[in-house]
Design an enzyme around this catalytic site. Structure first.
Site, PDB file in Angstrom:
ATOM      1  CB  SER A 174      -0.886  -0.016   1.244  1.00  0.00           C
ATOM      2  OG  SER A 174      -1.279   1.292   1.572  1.00  0.00           O
ATOM      3  CD  GLU A 192      -7.799  -7.756  -3.198  1.00  0.00           C
ATOM      4  OE1 GLU A 192      -8.611  -6.952  -2.742  1.00  0.00           O
ATOM      5  OE2 GLU A 192      -6.569  -7.574  -3.166  1.00  0.00           O
TER       6      GLU A 192
END
Ligand code: ARG
Length: 460
Positions: free
Chosen positions: A280, A293
């Site tokens: 991140s 994902e």
């Protein structure tokens, strides 16, 4: 007035407006069919010559020209033009530029209507073959991982709640089975793809003495489409392929969801290797499972394309309609998506790190052997419904004590039923529970080992 530049007919006296030209053209995406288009044309020309519809000299020129075009396309030198609408007209025009008059004879007894669906079939049978090979590669990765985890115990879930302990290899083999069915569906669909439409011409067939079986043989089609109208209008094979891909992606999305959960710190069952995760930009501690994902997300576009294709065909009158030009982009995207997904998934599975300890600890925590206690009581003569109630009370009590059933004293357990004796502890362990389910399709280590052996045999 501008000169008519339309390639298909002298019937028109006005040029096509720019906006319609762009709207109508498919060359930007159907140039992908070029090699199949040439393959089909070579076979068609070969048949025209065999049937004495064109001369040997014509065939020679056409073959030479098409082979040159092939090279031009492969080397990126070919100039595609939207004025020439689609892949078929671009190639035909270039052929005529190169070889002159014989090039103009190639389209004898043929229409773009039977040509385009022939191209799609030639393309799709390769896609299906490749998909099957890729599914098998993923299955191999599953078996390699499962071989190492026959005796790794994890909590089996229902309703996402801890249900019963299972072998991790058994869980992995559930995906092997789904992929077996996916593979079988692709194999089955091949039969309906590999049928030749060419010879149907626009829709009604042709007045030339063609030999469709000969073309089928040259192009390695198993059969010839039996009805010329159906031949040019059928797109079932594309819809079916898309459905097979949707179900495959649905299976992979289920597994992706599990990989995402298992890799979260709440589970901690697995670690996905760094190459398949991202960090991140703001939270330094994050390791995000982007690949699963994205796989979970990509099923949306594949399912969307299935709805597009079904809707494209809905209420279409016979025979060919230009609507069908819209079949290509969805099919290409589905083929690319499943290919990328299968590739990346196999690699990701090969790199998974599994935490046996976390899996077992989770299975131990959730009273996953409660059913085993009930079964134990049944074997001692208690009706199952009654045993279910007795065990529920014991679990309720263990929760108040903050311990597992196997950690309760024999005396305490006997308060719930006098038929409980020392032997109960064997069935309350995770291993005892797993080992008791020893039948075909069950999770006992021996049964899983046998399942793995069968699975390996299927892949050789
Ligand atoms: N580009 C067209 C398609 O993809 C080829 C067939 C066109 N046929 C016609 N009669 N306009 O469907």
């Amino acid at each position: 007035m501008k000169k008519n530049t339309k390639k298909w007919s002298e019937r028109f006296s006005e040029p096509t407006s720019e906006i319609v030209k762009r709207f109508n053209a498919s060359v930007a995406f159907d140039q992908r069919l070029a090699m199949y288009d040439i393959e089909g044309s070579l076979a068609h020309a070969g048949m025209l010559n065999k049937q004495k519809i064109i001369t040997a000299a014509d065939l020679k020129s056409i073959t030479k020209g098409l082979n040159q075009i092939k090279k031009e396309i492969q080397s990126g030198k070919f100039k595609w033009s939207i004025d020439l609408e689609d892949v078929h007209l671009n190639i035909e025009k270039r052929l005529t530029d190169i070889v002159g008059a014989p090039g103009k004879k190639l389209h004898t007894g043929r229409s773009r209507n039977d040509q385009v669906t022939t191209d799609m079939r030639l393309y799709l049978r390769e896609v299906v073959d490749k998909s099957i090979t890729q599914i098998e590669a993923l299955q191999r990765a599953i078996l390699t991982l499962a071989d190492q985890h026959i005796t790794t115990i994890m909590p089996g879930l229902t309703h996402l709640q801890i249900a019963q302990p299972i072998s991790f290899a058994h869980h992995l083999l559930a995906y092997f089975e789904m992929l077996e069915r996916d593979k079988a569906r692709f194999q089955e669909s091949y039969k309906r793809i590999n049928v030749l439409p060419l010879g149907a011409a626009a829709l009604a067939g042709t007045s030339y003495p063609i030999d469709r079986k000969y073309v089928a043989k040259l192009l390695k089609f198993d059969a010839v489409m039996a009805n010329s109208i159906d031949a040019v209008s059928d797109r079932d094979f594309l819809i079916e392929f898309n459905f097979d891909a949707s179900l495959l992606m649905t299976h992979l999305s289920r597994w992706s969801e599990e990989l995402i959960m298992w890799s979260s710190p709440f589970f901690g069952f697995i670690e996905i290797s760094d190459g398949f995760c991202t960090g991140s930009s703001i939270m330094p501690q994050k390791k995000n499972p982007d690949v699963p994902e994205l796989v979970r997300g990509k099923v949306a576009r594949v399912n969307g394309h299935l709805v597009s294709l079904l809707t494209l065909m809905k209420s279409q009158p016979l025979a060919y309609n230009k609507d069908n030009q819209e079949d290509k982009e969805p099919v290409f995207d589905v083929a690319d998506t499943i290919s990328d997904t299968l590739n990346i998934f196999a690699e990701m599975v090969a790199g998974l790190k599994v935490s046996k300890e976390s899996m077992e600890a989770a299975a131990f925590k959730g009273y996953s052997t409660a059913t085993d206690l009930a079964d134990y009581l049944v074997k001692k003569g208690m009706p199952f419904r009654e045993a279910h109630g007795v065990v529920a009370k014991a679990v309720k009590y263990a929760i108040t004590q903050g311990c597992d059933l196997s950690e309760l004293d024999l005396k305490v357990l006997q308060k719930f039923s006098t038929s409980i004796d020392q032997s109960v502890f064997k069935c309350l362990t995770l291993k005892g529970s797993v080992q008791s389910r020893n039948h075909f399709g069950g999770t006992a280590f021996g049964a899983v080992k046998a399942a793995l052996k069968r699975a390996h045999e299927k892949l050789v």
